[in-house]
Motif scaffolding. Sequence first.
Motif, PDB file in Angstrom:
ATOM      1  N   THR A   1      54.932  65.625  50.950  1.00 25.07           N
ATOM      2  CA  THR A   1      55.200  66.510  49.816  1.00 25.07           C
ATOM      3  C   THR A   1      53.965  66.736  48.954  1.00 25.07           C
ATOM      4  OG1 THR A   1      55.828  64.720  48.317  1.00 25.07           O
ATOM      5  CG2 THR A   1      57.600  65.681  49.677  1.00 25.07           C
ATOM      6  N   GLY A   2      52.946  65.887  49.098  1.00 23.62           N
ATOM      7  CA  GLY A   2      51.725  66.004  48.294  1.00 23.62           C
ATOM      8  C   GLY A   2      51.895  65.519  46.866  1.00 23.62           C
ATOM      9  N   GLU A   3      53.054  64.978  46.546  1.00 20.87           N
ATOM     10  CA  GLU A   3      53.322  64.516  45.180  1.00 20.87           C
ATOM     11  C   GLU A   3      52.578  63.239  44.836  1.00 20.87           C
ATOM     12  OE1 GLU A   3      57.331  64.448  42.723  1.00 20.87           O
ATOM     13  OE2 GLU A   3      57.670  65.067  44.806  1.00 20.87           O
ATOM     14  N   ALA A   4      52.599  62.270  45.722  1.00 22.26           N
ATOM     15  CA  ALA A   4      51.892  61.009  45.482  1.00 22.26           C
ATOM     16  C   ALA A   4      50.399  61.241  45.713  1.00 22.26           C
ATOM     17  CB  ALA A   4      52.406  59.923  46.415  1.00 22.26           C
ATOM     18  N   LYS A   5      49.593  60.591  44.891  1.00 25.86           N
ATOM     19  CA  LYS A   5      48.138  60.735  44.992  1.00 25.86           C
ATOM     20  C   LYS A   5      47.548  59.353  45.223  1.00 25.86           C
ATOM     21  CE  LYS A   5      48.214  64.719  41.980  1.00 25.86           C
ATOM     22  NZ  LYS A   5      47.989  65.232  40.645  1.00 25.86           N
ATOM     23  N   HIS A   6      47.071  59.120  46.434  1.00 29.06           N
ATOM     24  CA  HIS A   6      46.526  57.828  46.833  1.00 29.06           C
ATOM     25  C   HIS A   6      45.007  57.876  46.729  1.00 29.06           C
ATOM     26  CE1 HIS A   6      50.447  56.714  48.597  1.00 29.06           C
ATOM     27  NE2 HIS A   6      50.528  58.008  48.821  1.00 29.06           N
ATOM     28  N   TYR A   7      44.438  56.951  45.951  1.00 30.76           N
ATOM     29  CA  TYR A   7      42.992  56.919  45.736  1.00 30.76           C
ATOM     30  C   TYR A   7      42.386  55.708  46.433  1.00 30.76           C
ATOM     31  CZ  TYR A   7      43.907  60.403  42.168  1.00 30.76           C
ATOM     32  OH  TYR A   7      44.307  61.536  41.509  1.00 30.76           O
ATOM     33  N   PHE A   8      41.254  55.941  47.096  1.00 28.77           N
ATOM     34  CA  PHE A   8      40.545  54.844  47.729  1.00 28.77           C
ATOM     35  C   PHE A   8      39.046  55.065  47.599  1.00 28.77           C
ATOM     36  CE2 PHE A   8      41.276  58.039  50.954  1.00 28.77           C
ATOM     37  CZ  PHE A   8      40.093  58.078  51.677  1.00 28.77           C
ATOM     38  N   CYS A   9      38.291  53.981  47.729  1.00 28.88           N
ATOM     39  CA  CYS A   9      36.839  54.042  47.618  1.00 28.88           C
ATOM     40  C   CYS A   9      36.272  54.651  48.893  1.00 28.88           C
ATOM     41  CB  CYS A   9      36.271  52.638  47.401  1.00 28.88           C
ATOM     42  SG  CYS A   9      34.464  52.575  47.457  1.00 28.88           S
ATOM     43  N   SER A  10      35.475  55.699  48.754  1.00 31.26           N
ATOM     44  CA  SER A  10      34.894  56.341  49.931  1.00 31.26           C
ATOM     45  C   SER A  10      33.740  55.535  50.521  1.00 31.26           C
ATOM     46  CB  SER A  10      34.424  57.757  49.592  1.00 31.26           C
ATOM     47  OG  SER A  10      33.407  57.715  48.606  1.00 31.26           O
ATOM     48  N   CYS A  11      33.306  54.494  49.830  1.00 33.65           N
ATOM     49  CA  CYS A  11      32.233  53.628  50.365  1.00 33.65           C
ATOM     50  C   CYS A  11      32.802  52.524  51.257  1.00 33.65           C
ATOM     51  CB  CYS A  11      31.423  53.017  49.229  1.00 33.65           C
ATOM     52  SG  CYS A  11      30.553  54.232  48.228  1.00 33.65           S
ATOM     53  N   CYS A  12      33.790  51.769  50.751  1.00 35.63           N
ATOM     54  CA  CYS A  12      34.329  50.645  51.525  1.00 35.63           C
ATOM     55  C   CYS A  12      35.713  50.929  52.114  1.00 35.63           C
ATOM     56  CB  CYS A  12      34.363  49.372  50.684  1.00 35.63           C
ATOM     57  SG  CYS A  12      35.502  49.420  49.270  1.00 35.63           S
ATOM     58  N   GLY A  13      36.374  51.994  51.666  1.00 33.70           N
ATOM     59  CA  GLY A  13      37.670  52.371  52.224  1.00 33.70           C
ATOM     60  C   GLY A  13      38.874  51.680  51.616  1.00 33.70           C
ATOM     61  N   ILE A  14      38.685  50.867  50.601  1.00 30.07           N
ATOM     62  CA  ILE A  14      39.797  50.115  50.022  1.00 30.07           C
ATOM     63  C   ILE A  14      40.652  50.992  49.109  1.00 30.07           C
ATOM     64  CG2 ILE A  14      40.406  48.201  48.455  1.00 30.07           C
ATOM     65  CD1 ILE A  14      39.559  47.330  51.283  1.00 30.07           C
ATOM     66  N   TYR A  15      41.972  50.930  49.333  1.00 27.27           N
ATOM     67  CA  TYR A  15      42.946  51.592  48.459  1.00 27.27           C
ATOM     68  C   TYR A  15      42.939  50.864  47.117  1.00 27.27           C
ATOM     69  CZ  TYR A  15      47.643  51.330  46.404  1.00 27.27           C
ATOM     70  OH  TYR A  15      48.694  51.254  45.538  1.00 27.27           O
ATOM     71  N   THR A  16      42.742  51.608  46.042  1.00 29.20           N
ATOM     72  CA  THR A  16      42.681  51.024  44.705  1.00 29.20           C
ATOM     73  C   THR A  16      43.992  51.212  43.949  1.00 29.20           C
ATOM     74  OG1 THR A  16      41.650  53.068  43.926  1.00 29.20           O
ATOM     75  CG2 THR A  16      40.178  51.222  44.479  1.00 29.20           C
ATOM     76  N   PHE A  17      44.485  52.450  43.877  1.00 35.10           N
ATOM     77  CA  PHE A  17      45.733  52.748  43.164  1.00 35.10           C
ATOM     78  C   PHE A  17      46.241  54.106  43.608  1.00 35.10           C
ATOM     79  CE2 PHE A  17      42.075  53.535  40.359  1.00 35.10           C
ATOM     80  CZ  PHE A  17      42.202  54.894  40.083  1.00 35.10           C
ATOM     81  N   HIS A  18      47.494  54.380  43.284  1.00 33.63           N
ATOM     82  CA  HIS A  18      48.077  55.693  43.615  1.00 33.63           C
ATOM     83  C   HIS A  18      49.065  56.111  42.534  1.00 33.63           C
ATOM     84  CE1 HIS A  18      51.409  53.160  45.049  1.00 33.63           C
ATOM     85  NE2 HIS A  18      52.166  54.247  45.059  1.00 33.63           N
ATOM     86  N   GLN A  19      49.113  57.407  42.296  1.00 32.66           N
ATOM     87  CA  GLN A  19      50.125  57.960  41.395  1.00 32.66           C
ATOM     88  C   GLN A  19      51.409  58.026  42.202  1.00 32.66           C
ATOM     89  OE1 GLN A  19      49.155  61.655  39.494  1.00 32.66           O
ATOM     90  NE2 GLN A  19      51.008  61.643  38.272  1.00 32.66           N
TER      91      GLN A  19
END
Length: 151
Positions: free
Chosen positions: A73-91
Amino acid sequence: MTENNLDNRPVYHAACHCGTVRFTVLLTDGLRTVRRCNCSYCRMRGAVAVSANLDDIKVLQGEEVLTLYQFNTGEAKHYFCSCCGIYTFHQRRSSPHQYGVNVACIEGMSPFDFAEVPVNEGRSHPKDSVGGTSGIAGWLRYQANPEIPEN
């Protein structure tokens, strides 16, 4: 490391694996919101999360390297570091006024600090079900091996 905030919630310091992304977070209800999810994305990501209101995360460093991932649905927004790839947080899709925060990013915290973590039923999202409710699919349990000393 934590420090106190004006509303008495502790301020947690957090970072991705490589330290490029650093942020502080105030949790909505302490560690009582700890959870996992079994939706297709979370099942593969494997992170344990806690909740924070949108205004309660402050990115101190590395905002420019945070990469956004959205699906379905594109509603959730998942953020991760583009350097190490670790998921940090998501809306969160289920609570768009909140972020889910990866507990492994919080300084001094590990997913293995929790003896039991509820796993939300995310294969059938609450926003897609009649009545908007979701249950607990199960529990993730961790028991340390007493034969291996902790560091």
